[in-house]
Design a protein around this motif. Structure first.
Motif, PDB file in Angstrom:
ATOM      1  N   LEU A   6       0.828  -1.207   0.000  1.00 25.53           N
ATOM      2  CA  LEU A   6       0.000   0.000   0.000  1.00 25.53           C
ATOM      3  C   LEU A   6       0.866   1.262   0.000  1.00 25.53           C
ATOM      4  CD1 LEU A   6      -2.889  -0.930   2.464  1.00 25.53           C
ATOM      5  CD2 LEU A   6      -3.015  -0.677  -0.022  1.00 25.53           C
ATOM      6  N   THR A   7       1.929   1.248   0.772  1.00 24.26           N
ATOM      7  CA  THR A   7       2.840   2.397   0.809  1.00 24.26           C
ATOM      8  C   THR A   7       3.500   2.602  -0.553  1.00 24.26           C
ATOM      9  OG1 THR A   7       3.270   2.045   3.149  1.00 24.26           O
ATOM     10  CG2 THR A   7       4.859   3.398   1.962  1.00 24.26           C
ATOM     11  N   CYS A   8       3.930   1.516  -1.183  1.00 25.89           N
ATOM     12  CA  CYS A   8       4.546   1.629  -2.507  1.00 25.89           C
ATOM     13  C   CYS A   8       3.548   2.170  -3.533  1.00 25.89           C
ATOM     14  CB  CYS A   8       5.101   0.276  -2.959  1.00 25.89           C
ATOM     15  SG  CYS A   8       6.587  -0.215  -2.061  1.00 25.89           S
ATOM     16  N   LEU A   9       2.327   1.702  -3.480  1.00 23.07           N
ATOM     17  CA  LEU A   9       1.286   2.195  -4.390  1.00 23.07           C
ATOM     18  C   LEU A   9       0.989   3.671  -4.131  1.00 23.07           C
ATOM     19  CD1 LEU A   9      -1.179  -0.839  -4.437  1.00 23.07           C
ATOM     20  CD2 LEU A   9       0.349  -0.095  -6.283  1.00 23.07           C
ATOM     21  N   TRP A  10       0.920   4.059  -2.860  1.00 20.40           N
ATOM     22  CA  TRP A  10       0.663   5.453  -2.505  1.00 20.40           C
ATOM     23  C   TRP A  10       1.786   6.356  -3.024  1.00 20.40           C
ATOM     24  CZ3 TRP A  10       2.755   9.294   0.695  1.00 20.40           C
ATOM     25  CH2 TRP A  10       1.923  10.380   0.955  1.00 20.40           C
ATOM     26  N   PHE A  11       3.045   5.958  -2.809  1.00 19.01           N
ATOM     27  CA  PHE A  11       4.173   6.750  -3.300  1.00 19.01           C
ATOM     28  C   PHE A  11       4.209   6.776  -4.830  1.00 19.01           C
ATOM     29  CE2 PHE A  11       5.848   6.827   0.972  1.00 19.01           C
ATOM     30  CZ  PHE A  11       6.630   7.968   1.003  1.00 19.01           C
ATOM     31  N   ALA A  12       3.845   5.676  -5.471  1.00 20.76           N
ATOM     32  CA  ALA A  12       3.804   5.659  -6.938  1.00 20.76           C
ATOM     33  C   ALA A  12       2.843   6.719  -7.444  1.00 20.76           C
ATOM     34  CB  ALA A  12       3.403   4.275  -7.443  1.00 20.76           C
ATOM     35  N   TYR A  13       1.672   6.814  -6.806  1.00 23.73           N
ATOM     36  CA  TYR A  13       0.677   7.785  -7.256  1.00 23.73           C
ATOM     37  C   TYR A  13       1.039   9.213  -6.845  1.00 23.73           C
ATOM     38  CZ  TYR A  13      -3.694  10.278  -7.843  1.00 23.73           C
ATOM     39  OH  TYR A  13      -4.637  11.204  -8.208  1.00 23.73           O
ATOM     40  N   VAL A  14       1.298   9.424  -5.558  1.00 22.33           N
ATOM     41  CA  VAL A  14       1.508  10.781  -5.044  1.00 22.33           C
ATOM     42  C   VAL A  14       2.847  11.362  -5.489  1.00 22.33           C
ATOM     43  CG1 VAL A  14       1.777  12.154  -2.930  1.00 22.33           C
ATOM     44  CG2 VAL A  14      -0.034  10.447  -3.088  1.00 22.33           C
ATOM     45  N   GLU A  15       3.913  10.620  -5.298  1.00 17.51           N
ATOM     46  CA  GLU A  15       5.241  11.137  -5.642  1.00 17.51           C
ATOM     47  C   GLU A  15       5.545  10.937  -7.126  1.00 17.51           C
ATOM     48  OE1 GLU A  15       9.960  10.558  -4.422  1.00 17.51           O
ATOM     49  OE2 GLU A  15       8.431   9.341  -3.443  1.00 17.51           O
ATOM     50  N   GLY A  16       5.326   9.714  -7.609  1.00 19.05           N
ATOM     51  CA  GLY A  16       5.683   9.403  -8.988  1.00 19.05           C
ATOM     52  C   GLY A  16       4.795  10.077 -10.014  1.00 19.05           C
ATOM     53  N   TYR A  17       3.489   9.821  -9.915  1.00 22.03           N
ATOM     54  CA  TYR A  17       2.575  10.352 -10.934  1.00 22.03           C
ATOM     55  C   TYR A  17       2.254  11.832 -10.709  1.00 22.03           C
ATOM     56  CZ  TYR A  17      -1.549  11.151 -13.745  1.00 22.03           C
ATOM     57  OH  TYR A  17      -2.446  11.701 -14.620  1.00 22.03           O
ATOM     58  N   LYS A  18       1.664  12.153  -9.553  1.00 24.06           N
ATOM     59  CA  LYS A  18       1.224  13.533  -9.311  1.00 24.06           C
ATOM     60  C   LYS A  18       2.400  14.502  -9.177  1.00 24.06           C
ATOM     61  CE  LYS A  18      -2.613  14.632  -8.465  1.00 24.06           C
ATOM     62  NZ  LYS A  18      -3.575  15.277  -9.314  1.00 24.06           N
ATOM     63  N   GLY A  19       3.426  14.113  -8.436  1.00 18.97           N
ATOM     64  CA  GLY A  19       4.552  15.009  -8.198  1.00 18.97           C
ATOM     65  C   GLY A  19       5.513  15.120  -9.359  1.00 18.97           C
ATOM     66  N   PHE A  20       5.980  13.978  -9.818  1.00 16.93           N
ATOM     67  CA  PHE A  20       6.973  13.985 -10.896  1.00 16.93           C
ATOM     68  C   PHE A  20       6.328  14.103 -12.276  1.00 16.93           C
ATOM     69  CE2 PHE A  20      10.031  12.254  -7.798  1.00 16.93           C
ATOM     70  CZ  PHE A  20      11.146  12.997  -8.122  1.00 16.93           C
ATOM     71  N   GLN A  21       5.556  13.116 -12.670  1.00 15.20           N
ATOM     72  CA  GLN A  21       5.063  13.059 -14.048  1.00 15.20           C
ATOM     73  C   GLN A  21       4.196  14.255 -14.425  1.00 15.20           C
ATOM     74  OE1 GLN A  21       3.472   9.254 -15.198  1.00 15.20           O
ATOM     75  NE2 GLN A  21       2.381  10.113 -16.947  1.00 15.20           N
ATOM     76  N   VAL A  74      11.678   4.740  -3.235  1.00 12.52           N
ATOM     77  CA  VAL A  74      12.350   4.141  -4.396  1.00 12.52           C
ATOM     78  C   VAL A  74      11.367   4.032  -5.568  1.00 12.52           C
ATOM     79  CG1 VAL A  74      13.371   2.005  -5.296  1.00 12.52           C
ATOM     80  CG2 VAL A  74      14.131   2.924  -3.113  1.00 12.52           C
ATOM     81  N   VAL A  75      10.151   3.603  -5.289  1.00 11.49           N
ATOM     82  CA  VAL A  75       9.135   3.501  -6.339  1.00 11.49           C
ATOM     83  C   VAL A  75       8.850   4.881  -6.935  1.00 11.49           C
ATOM     84  CG1 VAL A  75       6.699   2.970  -6.798  1.00 11.49           C
ATOM     85  CG2 VAL A  75       8.068   1.409  -5.413  1.00 11.49           C
ATOM     86  N   GLY A  76       8.641   5.877  -6.076  1.00 13.00           N
ATOM     87  CA  GLY A  76       8.354   7.227  -6.558  1.00 13.00           C
ATOM     88  C   GLY A  76       9.495   7.834  -7.353  1.00 13.00           C
ATOM     89  N   LEU A  77      10.721   7.671  -6.873  1.00 11.69           N
ATOM     90  CA  LEU A  77      11.881   8.226  -7.586  1.00 11.69           C
ATOM     91  C   LEU A  77      12.142   7.508  -8.910  1.00 11.69           C
ATOM     92  CD1 LEU A  77      14.361   8.899  -4.644  1.00 11.69           C
ATOM     93  CD2 LEU A  77      13.045  10.567  -5.953  1.00 11.69           C
ATOM     94  N   THR A  78      11.900   6.210  -8.936  1.00 16.31           N
ATOM     95  CA  THR A  78      12.063   5.467 -10.189  1.00 16.31           C
ATOM     96  C   THR A  78      11.050   5.965 -11.213  1.00 16.31           C
ATOM     97  OG1 THR A  78      12.887   3.533  -9.009  1.00 16.31           O
ATOM     98  CG2 THR A  78      12.059   3.167 -11.236  1.00 16.31           C
ATOM     99  N   TRP A  79       9.806   6.142 -10.780  1.00 14.84           N
ATOM    100  CA  TRP A  79       8.770   6.689 -11.665  1.00 14.84           C
ATOM    101  C   TRP A  79       9.204   8.074 -12.161  1.00 14.84           C
ATOM    102  CZ3 TRP A  79       3.249   4.895 -11.313  1.00 14.84           C
ATOM    103  CH2 TRP A  79       2.429   5.555 -12.223  1.00 14.84           C
ATOM    104  N   GLY A  80       9.712   8.896 -11.253  1.00 20.22           N
ATOM    105  CA  GLY A  80      10.150  10.237 -11.626  1.00 20.22           C
ATOM    106  C   GLY A  80      11.287  10.229 -12.621  1.00 20.22           C
ATOM    107  N   MET A  81      12.273   9.371 -12.394  1.00 18.33           N
ATOM    108  CA  MET A  81      13.406   9.274 -13.316  1.00 18.33           C
ATOM    109  C   MET A  81      12.936   8.863 -14.707  1.00 18.33           C
ATOM    110  SD  MET A  81      16.581   6.591 -13.166  1.00 18.33           S
ATOM    111  CE  MET A  81      15.432   5.254 -13.277  1.00 18.33           C
ATOM    112  N   LEU A  82      12.046   7.871 -14.748  1.00 21.61           N
ATOM    113  CA  LEU A  82      11.537   7.413 -16.041  1.00 21.61           C
ATOM    114  C   LEU A  82      10.687   8.484 -16.720  1.00 21.61           C
ATOM    115  CD1 LEU A  82      10.668   3.709 -15.160  1.00 21.61           C
ATOM    116  CD2 LEU A  82      12.591   4.545 -16.546  1.00 21.61           C
ATOM    117  N   SER A  83       9.918   9.242 -15.935  1.00 19.52           N
ATOM    118  CA  SER A  83       9.086  10.284 -16.550  1.00 19.52           C
ATOM    119  C   SER A  83       9.936  11.408 -17.126  1.00 19.52           C
ATOM    120  CB  SER A  83       8.055  10.819 -15.557  1.00 19.52           C
ATOM    121  OG  SER A  83       8.651  11.559 -14.531  1.00 19.52           O
ATOM    122  N   ILE A  84      11.059  11.721 -16.504  1.00 18.09           N
ATOM    123  CA  ILE A  84      11.968  12.719 -17.070  1.00 18.09           C
ATOM    124  C   ILE A  84      12.586  12.186 -18.361  1.00 18.09           C
ATOM    125  CG2 ILE A  84      14.179  13.916 -16.742  1.00 18.09           C
ATOM    126  CD1 ILE A  84      13.417  14.202 -13.765  1.00 18.09           C
TER     127      ILE A  84
END
Length: 130
Positions: free
Chosen positions: A4-19, A93-103
């Motif tokens: 759940l934490t990984c999914l939350w960070f994927a959405y909040v940090e990775g998608y909403k914040g980074f992407q 880690v999940v959020g930053l990986t999403w962010g790196m890939l989105s950049i």
């Protein structure tokens, strides 16, 4: 809890914040750099691309606020006991990986299409010169 934490960070940090916000800004600002850019812009290109300097007043305030806020959160997470720190670290880690890939994907798409993905938030005097 871990998943759940990984999914939350994927959405909040990775998608909403980074992407949706940060990555388009970084790509757009990086595309404004060229060989004739001031030397300090090229030397400090990562900081320039993050909007930490030579940006609109609002962008500089937001960029510094987010950077200092993240630093404060990191200091807090470092004090968390096991297993909570490990769970939060996995989410980061999940959020930053999403962010790196989105950049990376954003940069490739911007170069392929020849279109900047967002307003680079340059200061007024810079937009008048260009």
């Amino acid at each position: 809890m871990y998943i759940l934490t990984c999914l939350w960070f994927a959405y909040v940090e990775g998608y909403k914040g980074f992407q949706c916000k940060f990555s388009p800004l970084v790509v757009s600002r990086s595309l404004t750099l060229h060989p004739r850019s001031p030397p300090h812009h090229l030397l400090l290109a990562p900081l320039y691309s993050m909007g930490l300097f030579h940006a609109t007043k609002k962008r500089v305030i937001v960029s510094w606020s987010v950077s200092l806020g993240v630093a404060a959160l990191v200091a807090g997470v470092k004090r968390m006991p096991y297993p909570w720190r490990n769970i939060v670290d996995a989410g980061v880690v999940v959020g930053l990986t999403w962010g790196m890939l989105s950049i990376l994907v954003g940069y490739v798409l911007a170069c392929a299409k020849g279109v900047s993905p967002a307003d680079p938030a340059l200061p007024e005097e810079a937009t008048k010169k260009d």
